[in-house]
Scaffold this motif. Sequence first.
Motif, PDB file in Angstrom:
ATOM      1  N   HIS A   1       0.755  -1.223   0.382  1.00  0.00           N
ATOM      2  CA  HIS A   1       0.361  -0.247  -0.048  1.00  0.00           C
ATOM      3  C   HIS A   1       0.576   1.258  -0.004  1.00  0.00           C
ATOM      4  CE1 HIS A   1      -3.620   2.090   0.811  1.00  0.00           C
ATOM      5  NE2 HIS A   1      -2.720   2.844   1.361  1.00  0.00           N
ATOM      6  N   CYS A   2       0.242   2.249  -0.623  1.00  0.00           N
ATOM      7  CA  CYS A   2       1.283   3.432  -1.099  1.00  0.00           C
ATOM      8  C   CYS A   2       0.913   4.554  -0.082  1.00  0.00           C
ATOM      9  CB  CYS A   2       1.731   4.065  -2.564  1.00  0.00           C
ATOM     10  SG  CYS A   2       2.056   3.334  -3.650  1.00  0.00           S
ATOM     11  N   LEU A   3       1.374   4.662   0.824  1.00  0.00           N
ATOM     12  CA  LEU A   3       1.359   6.427   1.806  1.00  0.00           C
ATOM     13  C   LEU A   3       1.296   7.799   0.954  1.00  0.00           C
ATOM     14  CD1 LEU A   3       2.424   5.685   4.870  1.00  0.00           C
ATOM     15  CD2 LEU A   3       0.166   5.665   4.166  1.00  0.00           C
ATOM     16  N   ARG A   4       0.916   8.448   0.573  1.00  0.00           N
ATOM     17  CA  ARG A   4       0.920   9.795   0.012  1.00  0.00           C
ATOM     18  C   ARG A   4       0.292  10.493   0.706  1.00  0.00           C
ATOM     19  NH1 ARG A   4       0.194   8.354  -5.278  1.00  0.00           N
ATOM     20  NH2 ARG A   4      -0.285   6.538  -6.107  1.00  0.00           N
ATOM     21  N   ASP A   5       1.807  12.073   0.332  1.00  0.00           N
ATOM     22  CA  ASP A   5       1.597  13.037   0.760  1.00  0.00           C
ATOM     23  C   ASP A   5       0.217  13.970  -0.008  1.00  0.00           C
ATOM     24  OD1 ASP A   5       2.381  14.553  -1.720  1.00  0.00           O
ATOM     25  OD2 ASP A   5       3.827  14.404  -1.500  1.00  0.00           O
ATOM     26  N   GLU A   6       0.636  14.889   0.650  1.00  0.00           N
ATOM     27  CA  GLU A   6      -1.211  16.491   0.939  1.00  0.00           C
ATOM     28  C   GLU A   6      -1.391  16.376  -0.968  1.00  0.00           C
ATOM     29  OE1 GLU A   6       2.434  19.051   1.534  1.00  0.00           O
ATOM     30  OE2 GLU A   6       1.814  17.024   2.413  1.00  0.00           O
ATOM     31  N   LYS A   7      -0.109  17.050  -1.784  1.00  0.00           N
ATOM     32  CA  LYS A   7      -0.785  16.344  -2.990  1.00  0.00           C
ATOM     33  C   LYS A   7      -0.754  14.983  -3.768  1.00  0.00           C
ATOM     34  CE  LYS A   7       2.896  21.044  -2.920  1.00  0.00           C
ATOM     35  NZ  LYS A   7       4.502  21.332  -3.110  1.00  0.00           N
ATOM     36  N   GLY A   8      -0.804  14.619  -3.071  1.00  0.00           N
ATOM     37  CA  GLY A   8      -1.335  13.174  -3.871  1.00  0.00           C
ATOM     38  C   GLY A   8       0.043  11.855  -4.132  1.00  0.00           C
ATOM     39  N   ALA A   9       1.258  12.414  -3.963  1.00  0.00           N
ATOM     40  CA  ALA A   9       1.988  12.101  -4.250  1.00  0.00           C
ATOM     41  C   ALA A   9       2.588  11.067  -3.836  1.00  0.00           C
ATOM     42  CB  ALA A   9       3.518  13.116  -4.536  1.00  0.00           C
ATOM     43  N   PRO A  10       3.160   9.358  -3.644  1.00  0.00           N
ATOM     44  CA  PRO A  10       3.445   8.800  -2.765  1.00  0.00           C
ATOM     45  C   PRO A  10       4.937   9.142  -2.630  1.00  0.00           C
ATOM     46  CG  PRO A  10       3.748   7.556  -5.131  1.00  0.00           C
ATOM     47  CD  PRO A  10       3.084   8.784  -5.617  1.00  0.00           C
ATOM     48  N   TYR A  11       5.239   8.781  -1.120  1.00  0.00           N
ATOM     49  CA  TYR A  11       6.321   9.091  -0.718  1.00  0.00           C
ATOM     50  C   TYR A  11       6.546   7.741   0.596  1.00  0.00           C
ATOM     51  CZ  TYR A  11       3.817   9.488   3.809  1.00  0.00           C
ATOM     52  OH  TYR A  11       2.970   9.203   4.876  1.00  0.00           O
ATOM     53  N   LEU A  12       6.429   7.351   0.321  1.00  0.00           N
ATOM     54  CA  LEU A  12       6.237   5.319   1.005  1.00  0.00           C
ATOM     55  C   LEU A  12       5.050   4.451   0.823  1.00  0.00           C
ATOM     56  CD1 LEU A  12       8.435   4.709   3.996  1.00  0.00           C
ATOM     57  CD2 LEU A  12       6.154   4.603   4.894  1.00  0.00           C
ATOM     58  N   LEU A  13       5.950   3.303   0.445  1.00  0.00           N
ATOM     59  CA  LEU A  13       5.315   2.180  -0.137  1.00  0.00           C
ATOM     60  C   LEU A  13       5.667   0.637   1.036  1.00  0.00           C
ATOM     61  CD1 LEU A  13       4.504   0.769  -2.067  1.00  0.00           C
ATOM     62  CD2 LEU A  13       6.266  -0.275  -2.750  1.00  0.00           C
ATOM     63  N   LEU A  14       4.475   0.217   2.267  1.00  0.00           N
ATOM     64  CA  LEU A  14       4.471   0.170   2.968  1.00  0.00           C
ATOM     65  C   LEU A  14       4.260  -2.042   2.309  1.00  0.00           C
ATOM     66  CD1 LEU A  14       1.943   1.580   5.385  1.00  0.00           C
ATOM     67  CD2 LEU A  14       4.893   1.392   5.318  1.00  0.00           C
ATOM     68  N   ARG A  15       4.504  -2.587   3.467  1.00  0.00           N
ATOM     69  CA  ARG A  15       5.223  -4.263   2.838  1.00  0.00           C
ATOM     70  C   ARG A  15       4.131  -4.954   3.928  1.00  0.00           C
ATOM     71  NH1 ARG A  15       9.573  -8.221   0.957  1.00  0.00           N
ATOM     72  NH2 ARG A  15       8.375 -10.635   1.658  1.00  0.00           N
ATOM     73  N   ILE A  16       3.383  -5.550   3.978  1.00  0.00           N
ATOM     74  CA  ILE A  16       2.748  -5.507   5.458  1.00  0.00           C
ATOM     75  C   ILE A  16       2.517  -7.317   5.196  1.00  0.00           C
ATOM     76  CG2 ILE A  16       0.512  -6.165   6.775  1.00  0.00           C
ATOM     77  CD1 ILE A  16       0.375  -2.655   5.640  1.00  0.00           C
ATOM     78  N   SER A  17       3.166  -7.810   5.549  1.00  0.00           N
ATOM     79  CA  SER A  17       3.100  -9.167   5.649  1.00  0.00           C
ATOM     80  C   SER A  17       2.330 -10.447   6.766  1.00  0.00           C
ATOM     81  CB  SER A  17       4.470 -10.100   5.501  1.00  0.00           C
ATOM     82  OG  SER A  17       4.837  -9.505   4.478  1.00  0.00           O
ATOM     83  N   LEU A  18       1.313 -11.328   6.660  1.00  0.00           N
ATOM     84  CA  LEU A  18       1.368 -11.752   7.888  1.00  0.00           C
ATOM     85  C   LEU A  18       1.716 -13.105   7.783  1.00  0.00           C
ATOM     86  CD1 LEU A  18      -0.689 -12.070  10.176  1.00  0.00           C
ATOM     87  CD2 LEU A  18      -2.660 -12.857   8.431  1.00  0.00           C
ATOM     88  N   ASP A  19       1.460 -14.074   8.640  1.00  0.00           N
ATOM     89  CA  ASP A  19       3.254 -15.345   8.608  1.00  0.00           C
ATOM     90  C   ASP A  19       2.046 -16.336   8.620  1.00  0.00           C
ATOM     91  OD1 ASP A  19       3.840 -17.156   8.677  1.00  0.00           O
ATOM     92  OD2 ASP A  19       5.291 -17.328  10.617  1.00  0.00           O
ATOM     93  N   ILE A  20       1.567 -16.797   7.815  1.00  0.00           N
ATOM     94  CA  ILE A  20       0.274 -17.518   7.526  1.00  0.00           C
ATOM     95  C   ILE A  20       0.492 -18.953   7.561  1.00  0.00           C
ATOM     96  CG2 ILE A  20      -0.633 -16.026   6.777  1.00  0.00           C
ATOM     97  CD1 ILE A  20      -0.690 -17.606   3.556  1.00  0.00           C
ATOM     98  N   THR A  21       2.340 -19.809   7.805  1.00  0.00           N
ATOM     99  CA  THR A  21       2.609 -20.929   7.693  1.00  0.00           C
ATOM    100  C   THR A  21       1.796 -21.777   8.512  1.00  0.00           C
ATOM    101  OG1 THR A  21       4.626 -20.121   8.010  1.00  0.00           O
ATOM    102  CG2 THR A  21       4.944 -22.047   8.349  1.00  0.00           C
ATOM    103  N   GLU A  22       1.134 -21.086  10.069  1.00  0.00           N
ATOM    104  CA  GLU A  22       0.687 -22.413  10.258  1.00  0.00           C
ATOM    105  C   GLU A  22      -0.338 -22.929   9.654  1.00  0.00           C
ATOM    106  OE1 GLU A  22      -0.530 -24.871  12.814  1.00  0.00           O
ATOM    107  OE2 GLU A  22       1.168 -24.465  12.650  1.00  0.00           O
ATOM    108  N   ARG A  23      -1.665 -22.010   9.477  1.00  0.00           N
ATOM    109  CA  ARG A  23      -2.294 -22.200   8.329  1.00  0.00           C
ATOM    110  C   ARG A  23      -2.187 -22.982   6.772  1.00  0.00           C
ATOM    111  NH1 ARG A  23      -5.489 -17.063   5.256  1.00  0.00           N
ATOM    112  NH2 ARG A  23      -4.023 -18.247   3.151  1.00  0.00           N
ATOM    113  N   LYS A  24      -1.229 -22.958   5.825  1.00  0.00           N
ATOM    114  CA  LYS A  24      -1.013 -23.264   5.166  1.00  0.00           C
ATOM    115  C   LYS A  24      -0.664 -24.868   5.707  1.00  0.00           C
ATOM    116  CE  LYS A  24      -0.127 -21.813   1.807  1.00  0.00           C
ATOM    117  NZ  LYS A  24      -0.879 -22.052   0.550  1.00  0.00           N
TER     118      LYS A  24
END
Length: 212
Positions: A174-197
């Motif tokens: 997901h991209c975080l954007r500044d007040e002008k709408g320009a992306p400044y930070l790209l978030l990578r969010i990962s959930l460990d699903i090893t046990e589910r698999k």
Amino acid sequence: HDLFPPHVADGLRANDLRVIRSAKPETSFETVRHADGTFWRYFSEKFPLLDARGEVVGSATISTDVTDLQAAEKRVREQQELLESILDNMPVVVVGKSVKDDLRMAFWNKDAERLFGITRDNALGKSDLEIFPADKAESSRRQDMGALEGGVGEAQEEFVESSAGPRWLHTMRHCLRDEKGAPYLLLRISLDITERKRQEKLLQEQHVRMVA
């Protein structure tokens, strides 16, 4: 001393005398308590006043009220610290990449440290290629670029080697954007699903045995 309380006037006078004695300009932040009890913050530029012979005869000050600006900056810092604290303590892997710095690591939370066995200090400022195997880094960059173009990347399941052994992750970008709408930070969010698999595999094996 005719305008300000003694302790404030003494501080301002000390700054003026320093400029007079050194005969050099200087800048500083000064805090002044007003009659209503509120504290105002000023950015002051002080410089010596010279007579026709070039001798210092006094000092002058140009002060800009920066009270609201510093208050706004403080609120932004507090909000950023709160966000980082939340992300740092979430039970998921959160990695932030600076868009302006060629997607180098700008945030690396505690779960990222545990999963990849790399401390925050050793991760920040580095690219995927400097941290992960080339094939994983190239795949991650492709996913990153896709998220930058669309704002949100497609959720995917990925298999990674971690400090705790092989793990399955459910990852979103997901991209975080500044007040002008320009992306400044790209978030990578990962959930460990090893046990589910693992549970899914066990259920599949049980189903196969029952059918057989």
